[in-house]
Design a protein around this motif. Sequence first.
Motif, PDB file in Angstrom:
ATOM      1  N   ASP A 239       9.022  39.472  15.500  1.00  0.00           N
ATOM      2  CA  ASP A 239       9.073  39.404  14.036  1.00  0.00           C
ATOM      3  C   ASP A 239       8.951  37.966  13.551  1.00  0.00           C
ATOM      4  O   ASP A 239       8.247  37.681  12.569  1.00  0.00           O
ATOM      5  N   SER A 240       9.626  37.046  14.219  1.00  0.00           N
ATOM      6  CA  SER A 240       9.546  35.632  13.845  1.00  0.00           C
ATOM      7  C   SER A 240       8.131  35.106  14.034  1.00  0.00           C
ATOM      8  O   SER A 240       7.634  34.303  13.227  1.00  0.00           O
ATOM      9  N   ALA A 241       7.465  35.545  15.093  1.00  0.00           N
ATOM     10  CA  ALA A 241       6.088  35.114  15.344  1.00  0.00           C
ATOM     11  C   ALA A 241       5.160  35.603  14.242  1.00  0.00           C
ATOM     12  O   ALA A 241       4.298  34.859  13.768  1.00  0.00           O
ATOM     13  N   ARG A 242       5.323  36.848  13.815  1.00  0.00           N
ATOM     14  CA  ARG A 242       4.475  37.388  12.748  1.00  0.00           C
ATOM     15  C   ARG A 242       4.681  36.627  11.441  1.00  0.00           C
ATOM     16  O   ARG A 242       3.718  36.357  10.709  1.00  0.00           O
ATOM     17  N   ARG A 243       5.919  36.272  11.141  1.00  0.00           N
ATOM     18  CA  ARG A 243       6.172  35.481   9.928  1.00  0.00           C
ATOM     19  C   ARG A 243       5.540  34.097  10.048  1.00  0.00           C
ATOM     20  O   ARG A 243       5.058  33.536   9.059  1.00  0.00           O
ATOM     21  N   LEU A 244       5.538  33.544  11.260  1.00  0.00           N
ATOM     22  CA  LEU A 244       4.907  32.240  11.478  1.00  0.00           C
ATOM     23  C   LEU A 244       3.412  32.327  11.216  1.00  0.00           C
ATOM     24  O   LEU A 244       2.837  31.458  10.547  1.00  0.00           O
ATOM     25  N   SER A 247       2.722  32.297   7.552  1.00  0.00           N
ATOM     26  CA  SER A 247       2.869  30.966   6.960  1.00  0.00           C
ATOM     27  C   SER A 247       1.662  30.084   7.277  1.00  0.00           C
ATOM     28  O   SER A 247       1.207  29.308   6.435  1.00  0.00           O
ATOM     29  N   GLN A 248       1.133  30.212   8.486  1.00  0.00           N
ATOM     30  CA  GLN A 248      -0.052  29.443   8.860  1.00  0.00           C
ATOM     31  C   GLN A 248      -1.254  29.843   8.011  1.00  0.00           C
ATOM     32  O   GLN A 248      -2.017  28.982   7.557  1.00  0.00           O
ATOM     33  N   ALA A 249      -1.424  31.149   7.813  1.00  0.00           N
ATOM     34  CA  ALA A 249      -2.552  31.630   7.017  1.00  0.00           C
ATOM     35  C   ALA A 249      -2.448  31.141   5.571  1.00  0.00           C
ATOM     36  O   ALA A 249      -3.442  30.717   4.958  1.00  0.00           O
TER      37      ALA A 249
END
Length: 281
Positions: A239-244, A247-249
């Motif tokens: 989940d944290s990776a998906r939020r990251l 944010s990058q996009a």
Amino acid sequence: MTPTPTSIDRVVLPTDSTIPVARSAEYDTYFRISRSDDAHAWAVSALAVVTAITTDLPQSTLDNDSRLRLLDALAVVVGDASAAAAAAAQERSPSPLAAPPNHSETGQHDRTLQAPNAAAQQAITRWKKGHHLFHLFVISMNSRLAAVLESLASEQWPDLADQLTELGTLYAGATESMRYASDFSPEIYRDFVRPSMEPPWLEPGFSAVFNRDHDVMLTRAKVVRTTLKTAELPSVAADSARRLWKSQAENRRAHQLICQRFVPGGDSLLQEHFDAADQSN
């Protein structure tokens, strides 16, 4: 003449997070960046930048959501700076403190006149201070990108989730720092900011590609993204990776919109330089 106030203090950044690239020294000179391996000097400089940005933030046009995202990321940087200062204090001998950056240094771009009006003066200050803040976010990102790989290798999942969450916060802060740095009219960019990055003040083709801290971040981010995609992550880390990634996009979209607002359909200074060189051959 283009305004580049010499009253802007330099920001100090660590040398060990960078890869030397062509013309990176010119980039550092223009944006008033010094390099030091002294953690205390970096921490003091980081806190000074945070203070300057938070003082000016109420005068900016950033909305409340943008300000909150920026403040969340600033809290991460302040924590990093405080930890670095504490560690440096423990290691520091009774010798005098490191000398502060030499603010009297002059580069080619410093031979400009002061801004002819308050709006242009504020713009060039935000342009450079906003870039200082962006660099601080990138420095904090670089340390966490390295930590992510270590946590993955040792399968420390709670640490990994925390690091990914903080990376997302820092990416969001970097996006807002770009908005802050560009918080002025396209006319001021055209008449004052863009010319300050052109001859005779700088060599032709000045570009953000000479930002070595960002170059390190891009390289590490690619490795981390590839590694995360092939890893079997527990749900909290996934989940944290998906939020990251989100944010990058958003960071990429925001940068494109800023470029389009200042130079609608136009080329970067570097592309203009390449085009001029092609035409002369």
